[in-house]
Design a protein around this motif. Sequence first.
Motif, PDB file in Angstrom:
ATOM      1  N   GLY A 240      23.445 -41.744 -81.577  1.00  0.00           N
ATOM      2  CA  GLY A 240      24.467 -42.751 -81.362  1.00  0.00           C
ATOM      3  C   GLY A 240      24.711 -43.065 -79.893  1.00  0.00           C
ATOM      4  O   GLY A 240      25.646 -43.787 -79.564  1.00  0.00           O
ATOM      5  N   LEU A 241      23.852 -42.517 -79.012  1.00  0.00           N
ATOM      6  CA  LEU A 241      24.046 -42.711 -77.570  1.00  0.00           C
ATOM      7  C   LEU A 241      23.249 -43.903 -77.057  1.00  0.00           C
ATOM      8  O   LEU A 241      22.220 -44.256 -77.611  1.00  0.00           O
ATOM      9  CB  LEU A 241      23.625 -41.458 -76.801  1.00  0.00           C
ATOM     10  CG  LEU A 241      24.348 -40.163 -77.153  1.00  0.00           C
ATOM     11  CD1 LEU A 241      23.824 -39.024 -76.277  1.00  0.00           C
ATOM     12  CD2 LEU A 241      25.850 -40.309 -77.019  1.00  0.00           C
ATOM     13  N   ASN A 242      23.725 -44.482 -75.967  1.00  0.00           N
ATOM     14  CA  ASN A 242      22.984 -45.550 -75.315  1.00  0.00           C
ATOM     15  C   ASN A 242      22.203 -44.983 -74.127  1.00  0.00           C
ATOM     16  O   ASN A 242      22.173 -43.762 -73.930  1.00  0.00           O
ATOM     17  CB  ASN A 242      23.930 -46.685 -74.892  1.00  0.00           C
ATOM     18  CG  ASN A 242      25.006 -46.206 -73.948  1.00  0.00           C
ATOM     19  OD1 ASN A 242      24.838 -45.229 -73.223  1.00  0.00           O
ATOM     20  ND2 ASN A 242      26.127 -46.896 -73.941  1.00  0.00           N
ATOM     21  N   SER A 243      21.606 -45.857 -73.348  1.00  0.00           N
ATOM     22  CA  SER A 243      20.775 -45.413 -72.221  1.00  0.00           C
ATOM     23  C   SER A 243      21.549 -44.673 -71.151  1.00  0.00           C
ATOM     24  O   SER A 243      20.971 -43.916 -70.382  1.00  0.00           O
ATOM     25  CB  SER A 243      20.075 -46.614 -71.582  1.00  0.00           C
ATOM     26  OG  SER A 243      19.247 -47.237 -72.520  1.00  0.00           O
ATOM     27  N   SER A 244      22.860 -44.909 -71.070  1.00  0.00           N
ATOM     28  CA  SER A 244      23.655 -44.187 -70.070  1.00  0.00           C
ATOM     29  C   SER A 244      24.198 -42.872 -70.638  1.00  0.00           C
ATOM     30  O   SER A 244      25.012 -42.212 -70.002  1.00  0.00           O
ATOM     31  CB  SER A 244      24.793 -45.061 -69.535  1.00  0.00           C
ATOM     32  OG  SER A 244      25.666 -45.437 -70.563  1.00  0.00           O
ATOM     33  N   ARG A 245      23.718 -42.510 -71.837  1.00  0.00           N
ATOM     34  CA  ARG A 245      24.058 -41.245 -72.498  1.00  0.00           C
ATOM     35  C   ARG A 245      25.525 -41.175 -72.896  1.00  0.00           C
ATOM     36  O   ARG A 245      26.128 -40.114 -72.947  1.00  0.00           O
ATOM     37  CB  ARG A 245      23.685 -40.030 -71.632  1.00  0.00           C
ATOM     38  CG  ARG A 245      22.269 -40.016 -71.110  1.00  0.00           C
ATOM     39  CD  ARG A 245      21.188 -39.798 -72.123  1.00  0.00           C
ATOM     40  NE  ARG A 245      21.381 -38.531 -72.818  1.00  0.00           N
ATOM     41  CZ  ARG A 245      20.991 -38.319 -74.074  1.00  0.00           C
ATOM     42  NH1 ARG A 245      20.409 -39.262 -74.749  1.00  0.00           N
ATOM     43  NH2 ARG A 245      21.190 -37.162 -74.636  1.00  0.00           N
ATOM     44  N   THR A 246      26.119 -42.347 -73.175  1.00  0.00           N
ATOM     45  CA  THR A 246      27.472 -42.421 -73.710  1.00  0.00           C
ATOM     46  C   THR A 246      27.382 -43.037 -75.099  1.00  0.00           C
ATOM     47  O   THR A 246      26.358 -43.611 -75.477  1.00  0.00           O
ATOM     48  CB  THR A 246      28.403 -43.259 -72.810  1.00  0.00           C
ATOM     49  OG1 THR A 246      27.887 -44.578 -72.714  1.00  0.00           O
ATOM     50  CG2 THR A 246      28.516 -42.641 -71.420  1.00  0.00           C
ATOM     51  N   ILE A 247      28.469 -42.957 -75.864  1.00  0.00           N
ATOM     52  CA  ILE A 247      28.455 -43.518 -77.223  1.00  0.00           C
ATOM     53  C   ILE A 247      28.229 -45.014 -77.145  1.00  0.00           C
ATOM     54  O   ILE A 247      28.857 -45.723 -76.362  1.00  0.00           O
ATOM     55  CB  ILE A 247      29.750 -43.182 -77.973  1.00  0.00           C
ATOM     56  CG1 ILE A 247      29.837 -41.658 -78.211  1.00  0.00           C
ATOM     57  CG2 ILE A 247      29.822 -43.926 -79.302  1.00  0.00           C
ATOM     58  CD1 ILE A 247      31.113 -41.200 -78.860  1.00  0.00           C
ATOM     59  N   ASN A 248      27.304 -45.497 -77.954  1.00  0.00           N
ATOM     60  CA  ASN A 248      26.962 -46.915 -78.004  1.00  0.00           C
ATOM     61  C   ASN A 248      28.220 -47.744 -78.189  1.00  0.00           C
ATOM     62  O   ASN A 248      29.063 -47.452 -79.032  1.00  0.00           O
ATOM     63  CB  ASN A 248      25.979 -47.134 -79.156  1.00  0.00           C
ATOM     64  CG  ASN A 248      25.518 -48.547 -79.262  1.00  0.00           C
ATOM     65  OD1 ASN A 248      26.243 -49.398 -79.765  1.00  0.00           O
ATOM     66  ND2 ASN A 248      24.324 -48.814 -78.787  1.00  0.00           N
ATOM     67  N   GLY A 249      28.353 -48.816 -77.377  1.00  0.00           N
ATOM     68  CA  GLY A 249      29.544 -49.665 -77.411  1.00  0.00           C
ATOM     69  C   GLY A 249      29.857 -50.237 -78.788  1.00  0.00           C
ATOM     70  O   GLY A 249      31.014 -50.351 -79.179  1.00  0.00           O
ATOM     71  N   GLY A 250      28.823 -50.614 -79.529  1.00  0.00           N
ATOM     72  CA  GLY A 250      29.052 -51.155 -80.870  1.00  0.00           C
ATOM     73  C   GLY A 250      29.593 -50.101 -81.821  1.00  0.00           C
ATOM     74  O   GLY A 250      30.399 -50.419 -82.706  1.00  0.00           O
TER      75      GLY A 250
END
Length: 194
Positions: free
Chosen positions: A177-187
């Motif tokens: 569920g993470l994005n490229s910045s290693r945080t939870i995907n905004g969606g």
Amino acid sequence: MSAPAPPRSHITQELGLAVRREGDELHGVAALTPEMWVPGTEQVRTSILATWADTVAGLLAVSVLAPRVPTTIELDVHLYDPPPGAGRIHAVARTVKVGRVVVVSTVDFTDEDGEPIGVGAGSFMAAPDPSLRIPPEALRLDAVSRPTGRLRVPFADRARCRRREPGVAELPRSEDGLNSSRTINGGLVALVAD
């Protein structure tokens, strides 16, 4: 001894959105399934539309901010009527403004007959950590725009989002569920509000 479980695909890729570039726009299309419905209805969750908006608008931000990683700073979706639960939904994303720090995009949603469903908007900036870089393979639109599977369980279950009590929900931080910045995907954050 049993074989290890195969790695799970990213949650957002299981939502089935296929994206292609058409000039300066990104066009996405996805088939709706019952696993995408608001519980107790036959309508797609607004959080899925928000996830798709984050995907196509975020890809536009990648094309501006690369090799830096974009991070979502604002995301919204406004619907004209309750969304459908069957057929296909189309999303068309356009960049509205590119500033020194922020990229703003809009997303138009239509049903399979071309009837407007709603609009979305997203604002993105480069992640504050300059060492975060977009992997070269992610810069190829065809490498990041193809679904890798189909949602097999309701969206909230797949994301492991749990309602603890009225007004309180929890979404665990997980690799899928993470994005490229290693945080939870905004969606996926929209799912908690949904």
